[in-house]
Design a protein around this motif. Structure first.
Motif, mmCIF file in Angstrom:
data_model
loop_
_atom_site.group_PDB
_atom_site.id
_atom_site.type_symbol
_atom_site.label_atom_id
_atom_site.label_comp_id
_atom_site.label_asym_id
_atom_site.label_seq_id
_atom_site.Cartn_x
_atom_site.Cartn_y
_atom_site.Cartn_z
ATOM 1 N N ARG A 305 34.538 4.169 43.692
ATOM 2 C CA ARG A 305 35.581 4.682 42.820
ATOM 3 C C ARG A 305 35.498 4.616 41.300
ATOM 4 N N LYS A 341 40.249 7.577 54.160
ATOM 5 C CA LYS A 341 40.872 7.451 52.931
ATOM 6 C C LYS A 341 40.167 7.614 51.571
ATOM 7 N N GLU A 344 39.620 11.159 50.954
ATOM 8 C CA GLU A 344 40.986 11.871 50.816
ATOM 9 C C GLU A 344 41.149 11.541 49.288
ATOM 10 N N GLU A 345 40.756 10.199 48.795
ATOM 11 C CA GLU A 345 41.125 9.869 47.433
ATOM 12 C C GLU A 345 40.278 10.743 46.533
#
Ligand code: 5AD
Ligand code: SF4
Length: 476
Positions: A305, A341, A344-345
């Motif tokens: 991320r 998740k 999607e992020e």
């Protein structure tokens, strides 16, 4: 008369590159490429071992090839059959055992020895055919060594023009040893080519008309090739150097990268170099920290991320692509949800997802708690549907925008040309033939299947354009 060579390439872009080099190596022996397998005097299967399905294809294709050889022999023509690539490396002895009429089995590190093997196979086949008058079974030559010398030191200059977009292998092999992966075994230890050798090859490609080069490696951003004045260069430095040294080179890409090797310099280069395209294929494999640890990926989901955050800061329009393995041993519903998740992020422009395939000899293959096929199927479907939606959303967002398109080749319809956007989207438009190799600004007007259609902003489009794009898919 020249002899005909047919190469069937499976798997990754490294294999595509290797196939082209094998064709170059065989040119001095009188071999020219044919697209017609049935007419070929020599057939090379350049194989992939990454997943079981890919691997199985080798044996079924070999069955077909042997039948074809038999047919050709009825009319007095012979065929040399060779298996190259990662299945050859991993299962060379097994291929020799199962297919006694095979001529050549050679691994990815020894293809520079192919001309010698072909000469020996030719002699062996001719001698035996002459002696018995009966079809000869096979030359049975095997070379799956990891030799000390680099195959890249033995490559001839590319024989044929490579087109507007070209691949250039700068690195090979991998030392990461992800627990699911065969690459460290089939391709061997991490190796980077010297900068001077890469620059010379890039210059030749550009002289032959290439305007976009994709730098290839199994772990390309681990690149640490020797610089012209000694010392080792990282990928960012190499990219800056190529952008500087080759003014006609409009676009540079690189693939495939590992999150652990996305250093600050490389992230900065994305913000500073217009030639470095705003598209990055960065496999993450899973969104679950527990699974990432089991996979020996050496990073967690937050590390991924943070890289994406910094890349987007450096180059706000960067688009991302990734690989996901679904159903790694021990993957629970909670692990799967973590992957969903993460997807999607981040929001990917395109991605590849695969069911986990246990590969013999890899540590994960002997893990308990292998995930049942039906569970994998359900998870794969969910993830593929999500990725497909993201792909469509990404493409749709381009409609109405003006984008620079590097024109590569004529399309299916008269007057139509096809090229790629900076984000690897195929784009078609009505353009003059002279635009091949140029970047043309196109206003995107429509999305069909996986490609975009549009109008050039600076050129008058021809009348009567029936917009029907090829359902072509960009490869990462
Ligand atoms: N099973 C499924 N997918 C795999 N890959 C590599 N090894 C396996 C395996 N055993 C996938 C990874 C990698 C891509 C090239 O192939 O996602 O990034
Ligand atoms: Fe395989 Fe890539 Fe992991 Fe290397 S980094 S072992 S090539 S998945």
């Amino acid at each position: 008369m020249g002899k005909k060579l047919f190469i069937k390439t499976y798997g990754c872009q490294m294999n595509v590159y290797d196939s082209a080099r094998m064709a170059d190596l065989l040119t001095p022996l009188g071999y020219g490429i044919t697209e017609d397998q049935a007419d070929a005097d020599m057939v090379i299967l350049n194989t992939c071992h990454i997943r079981e399905k890919a691997s199985e294809k080798t044996f079924s294709e070999l069955g077909r090839l042997r039948a074809q050889r038999h047919e050709r022999q009825q009319s007095g023509r012979d065929t040399i059959i060779a298996v190259a690539g990662c299945v050859a490396q991993a299962e060379g002895a097994e291929i020799m055992r199962r297919i006694p009429d095979i001529d050549i089995v050679l691994g990815p590190q020894t293809y520079h020895r192919l001309p010698e093997m072909v000469a020996r196979a030719t002699r062996a086949r001719e001698e035996k055919l002459g002696r018995s008058g009966k079809p000869f079974r096979g030359a049975n030559l095997l070379d799956t060594e990891f030799p000390a010398e680099s195959k890249f030191d033995h490559l001839p200059e590319a024989a044929a023009p490579q087109g507007v977009t070209a691949f250039l292998a700068i690195q090979e092999g991998c030392d990461k040893f992800c627990t699911f992966c065969v690459v460290p075994y089939t391709r061997g230890a991490e190796f980077s080519r010297p900068v001077q050798q890469i620059t010379a090859e890039a210059r030749r490609l550009v002289d032959q008309g290439a305007r976009e080069i994709t730098l290839l490696g199994q772990n390309v951003n681990a690149f640490h090739g020797e610089g012209p004045a000694g010392g080792s260069w990282n990928l960012a430095r190499l990219v800056r150097h190529l952008a500087d040294a080759l003014p006609d080179l409009r676009r540079i890409r690189y693939t495939t990268s590992h999150p652990r090797d996305m250093d600050d310099d490389l992230i900065r280069a994305h913000g500073e170099l217009p030639q470095l395209m705003p598209f990055l294929h960065l496999p993450v494999q899973s969104g679950s920290d527990r699974i990432l640890a089991e996979m020996n990926r050496q990073h967690d989901a937050d590390h991924f991320r943070r890289i994406i955050e910094r890349l987007r800061k450096a180059r706000p329009d960067i688009a991302l692509s990734s690989d996901f393995i679904i159903g790694f041993p021990g993957e629970t519903d909670a692990d799967h949800r973590a992957t969903v998740k993460l997807i999607e992020e981040i929001g990917f422009a395109q991605s590849f997802s695969f069911k986990y395939s246990a590969r013999p000899g890899t540590p994960a293959a002997v893990l308990e708690r292998q995930v049942p096929e039906s569970v994998m199927d359900g998870r794969l479907q969910e993830i593929q549907a999500l990725l497909e939606r993201q792909l469509t959303e990404f493409n749709r967002a381009t409609i109405g925008r003006r984008v620079p398109v590097l024109i590569e080749k004529p399309g299916r319809h008269p007057g139509q040309m096809i090229g790629k956007s900076p984000w690897l989207q195929p784009v078609h438009a009505l353009l003059p033939a002279g635009t091949i190799g140029r970047e043309v600004e196109i206003e995107i007007t429509e999305l069909k299947h996986y490609s975009l259609g549009g109008q050039p902003t600076g050129l008058q489009p021809a009348a009567g354009f029936a917009a029907e794009p090829q359902p072509e898919r960009a490869i990462a």
